[in-house]
Design a protein around this motif. Structure first.
Motif, short mmCIF file in Angstrom:
data_model
loop_
_atom_site.label_atom_id
_atom_site.label_comp_id
_atom_site.label_asym_id
_atom_site.label_seq_id
_atom_site.Cartn_x
_atom_site.Cartn_y
_atom_site.Cartn_z
N GLU A 1 45.57 40.53 36.18
CA GLU A 1 46.25 41.29 37.33
C GLU A 1 47.81 41.17 37.23
OE1 GLU A 1 47.52 40.08 40.24
OE2 GLU A 1 46.67 38.21 40.28
N PRO A 2 48.26 42.13 37.70
CA PRO A 2 49.81 42.27 37.58
C PRO A 2 50.49 41.16 38.33
CG PRO A 2 49.14 44.51 38.30
CD PRO A 2 48.07 43.56 38.37
N THR A 3 50.05 40.49 39.36
CA THR A 3 51.13 39.71 40.29
C THR A 3 50.81 37.96 39.59
OG1 THR A 3 49.46 39.26 41.80
CG2 THR A 3 50.91 41.10 42.02
N GLY A 4 49.56 37.76 39.14
CA GLY A 4 49.37 36.26 38.93
C GLY A 4 48.82 35.64 40.11
N THR B 1 50.68 30.67 33.08
CA THR B 1 51.49 31.49 32.18
C THR B 1 50.51 31.43 30.93
OG1 THR B 1 53.39 31.36 33.26
CG2 THR B 1 53.35 31.99 30.86
N TYR B 2 50.04 30.23 30.37
CA TYR B 2 49.32 30.23 29.16
C TYR B 2 47.94 31.13 29.17
CZ TYR B 2 46.29 28.41 25.50
OH TYR B 2 45.15 28.35 24.49
N ILE B 3 47.21 30.95 30.17
CA ILE B 3 45.93 31.69 30.40
C ILE B 3 46.16 33.27 30.41
CG2 ILE B 3 44.19 32.15 32.18
CD1 ILE B 3 44.41 29.22 33.02
N ARG B 4 47.42 33.41 31.20
CA ARG B 4 47.53 35.11 31.16
C ARG B 4 48.16 35.65 29.81
NH1 ARG B 4 48.46 37.65 35.92
NH2 ARG B 4 50.53 38.30 35.56
N GLN B 5 48.65 34.64 28.87
CA GLN B 5 49.00 35.19 27.66
C GLN B 5 48.34 34.80 26.60
OE1 GLN B 5 53.12 34.32 27.82
NE2 GLN B 5 53.68 35.63 29.62
N ALA B 6 47.35 34.06 26.84
CA ALA B 6 46.59 33.61 25.27
C ALA B 6 45.50 34.46 24.93
CB ALA B 6 45.88 32.13 25.96
N TRP B 7 44.81 34.44 23.61
CA TRP B 7 43.77 34.96 23.35
C TRP B 7 44.32 36.51 23.34
CZ3 TRP B 7 42.44 32.38 27.96
CH2 TRP B 7 42.33 30.74 27.71
N SER B 8 43.61 37.52 23.98
CA SER B 8 43.74 39.04 24.19
C SER B 8 44.52 39.22 25.25
CB SER B 8 42.63 39.75 23.93
OG SER B 8 41.86 39.63 25.23
N ASN B 9 44.81 38.21 26.17
CA ASN B 9 45.51 38.65 27.35
C ASN B 9 47.18 38.94 27.08
OD1 ASN B 9 43.04 38.06 28.66
ND2 ASN B 9 43.55 35.92 29.36
N LYS B 10 47.55 39.80 27.79
CA LYS B 10 49.04 40.11 27.67
C LYS B 10 49.74 40.24 28.93
CE LYS B 10 48.14 40.62 23.41
NZ LYS B 10 48.50 39.73 22.19
N ALA B 11 49.52 39.54 29.94
CA ALA B 11 49.85 39.46 31.39
C ALA B 11 51.39 38.72 31.23
CB ALA B 11 49.09 38.94 32.47
N ALA B 12 51.99 39.08 32.21
CA ALA B 12 53.54 38.50 32.43
C ALA B 12 53.40 37.08 33.05
CB ALA B 12 54.34 39.28 33.35
N SER B 13 54.16 36.17 32.84
CA SER B 13 54.27 34.89 33.13
C SER B 13 54.46 34.94 34.58
CB SER B 13 55.35 34.33 32.30
OG SER B 13 56.83 34.52 32.77
#
Length: 406
Positions: free
Chosen positions: A334-337, A379-391
């Motif tokens: 989700e956008p905010t984290g 940040t890692y969870i939000r950008q790892a694998w297929s995830n593309k969310a902001a840090s």
């Protein structure tokens, strides 16, 4: 049979039929009140069901939920069915004053008169409880009810739900439940500075005021918060609190526990059908330093391996029904984290439901992880694998560590 005997038999049949219809209305009203999760707001932590007393926090001050039992002095015992319909449909109380939109009449207005009457019949069947309401603590000028006239003109569209003849019966039922009594948009939407829902795009997600959780975008289309979910995934989450795509945490866990797990499968399927039809969303834009995000994610990968991979797996796909996947999880991306930060710090507690009576919970890591480490792993969870969310930053973590909301 004599005329008087026939008359007596006819009256007995009429009374029996009336009693049966009344009982049916009460049962249907109970179901609808459960669907609307009315008890969640109108029951204090240690109070009688529907007797009010729970204080609802808003950005403008606190509002105590009123007593809905049929006590004449402190509840709705002196209300008529017309009074109750006017409150639900028009947002006007028994005394003729405008209700504050902490009561979601902005959604309930879509409910039919028959359904509202059934809810009223159920509430009238409860044992009366005397419970005097405490005053609200709204700040000036928000406590001035005459200002509600302008608010209503700008932000309130009164009117029952009108079925779309081009859509299926299941779609229309789902739309009626989601938009009306289910009042999903009251959480799953952004709010403007006056506390009104931002209507477009519909059900596009937003921060729940004061509680500080992010209610995700409910679109199952491209770039939606439920992208990649199937209708079966949605039904599973609402019925059991977990699905192959994620688990209900925070305020949604309470909704599942008190409300949606008790709905019949047809209504859950209808809601999923409706959500499936929501449009695709625009692709999110990330504005951050790629180098800084990459460095934070690299540090987070180490924390993830040490603290998270045992349960959620190195590939982020989780393990069976116990540990939800993080790859492609809408609560993660989700956008905010906010949600991921809060769960990492305070733990994740799925609801206990009939079909999942002993859910696994995630322990809190607030004592183990510094702000820097927590920001790194999120940040890692939000950008790892297929995830593309902001840090997220250590400052974001610090904000939710010191003011976690409720």
């Amino acid at each position: 049979m004599t005329t008087s005997s026939r008359l007596f038999a006819w009256l007995a049949l009429l009374l029996a039929t009336t009693a049966t219809c009344a009982a049916t209305d009460v049962e249907r009203g109970k179901y609808l009140a459960t669907l609307g999760d009315c008890a969640a707001c109108h029951t204090s932590r240690s109070g009688q069901p529907f007797a009010g007393g729970r204080v609802l926090p808003t950005p403008f001050g606190a509002i105590p939920a009123p007593n809905l039992t049929p006590d004449r002095d402190t509840g709705i015992g002196a209300w008529s069915a017309d009074d109750f319909y006017r409150a639900m449909h028009s947002g006007v109380g028994h005394d003729g004053r405008s209700l504050y939109p902490a009561f979601p009449f902005t959604s309930y207005t879509k409910a039919t008169r028959a359904d509202v009457d059934a809810i009223f019949a159920y509430l009238r069947s409860l044992a009366p409880v005397k419970n005097v309401a405490t005053p609200n603590t709204l700040r000036w000028p928000y406590r001035m009810r005459p200002l509600m006239a302008a608010w209503r003109t700008l932000y309130f569209d009164e009117g029952e739900y009108t079925p779309d003849p081009k859509r299926s019966a299941a779609w229309n039922r789902g739309a009626y439940l989601v938009e009306g009594i289910g009042h999903c948009n009251e959480c799953h939407a952004r709010r403007n500075s006056f506390g009104a829902m931002v209507r477009e795009p519909f059900l596009a997600g937003g921060v729940v005021p004061v509680q500080n959780w992010y209610a995700p975008d409910l679109s199952m289309g491209a770039n939606g918060g439920l992208a990649g979910w199937t209708e079966a995934d949605v039904v599973a989450l609402l019925k059991t609190g977990r699905s192959a795509r994620g688990t209900a945490f925070g305020p949604m866990a309470e909704v599942v526990m008190r409300s949606t797990q008790h709905l019949d499968d047809g209504d859950l399927a209808a809601m999923a059908t409706y959500l499936k039809s929501l449009p695709d969303r625009d692709a999110p834009r990330r504005r951050e330093s790629a180098a800084d995000a990459r460095e934070l994610a690299m540090r987070g990968a180490k924390v993830y391996t040490e603290q998270c991979a045992t349960c959620h797996a190195a590939d982020g796909r989780g393990k069976g029904d116990a540990y939800p996947p993080l790859d492609g999880n809408g609560s993660v991306t989700e956008p905010t984290g906010i949600n991921t930060i809060r769960i990492v710090l305070s733990g994740g507690f799925a609801p206990a439901t009939t079909d999942n009576p002993r859910p696994y919970s995630m322990p809190p890591f607030s004592q183990k992880l510094s702000d820097d480490d927590a920001a790194a792993v999120v940040t890692y969870i939000r950008q790892a694998w297929s995830n593309k969310a902001a840090s997220v930053s250590p400052g974001d973590v610090r904000a939710y560590r010191s003011t976690p909301g409720s």
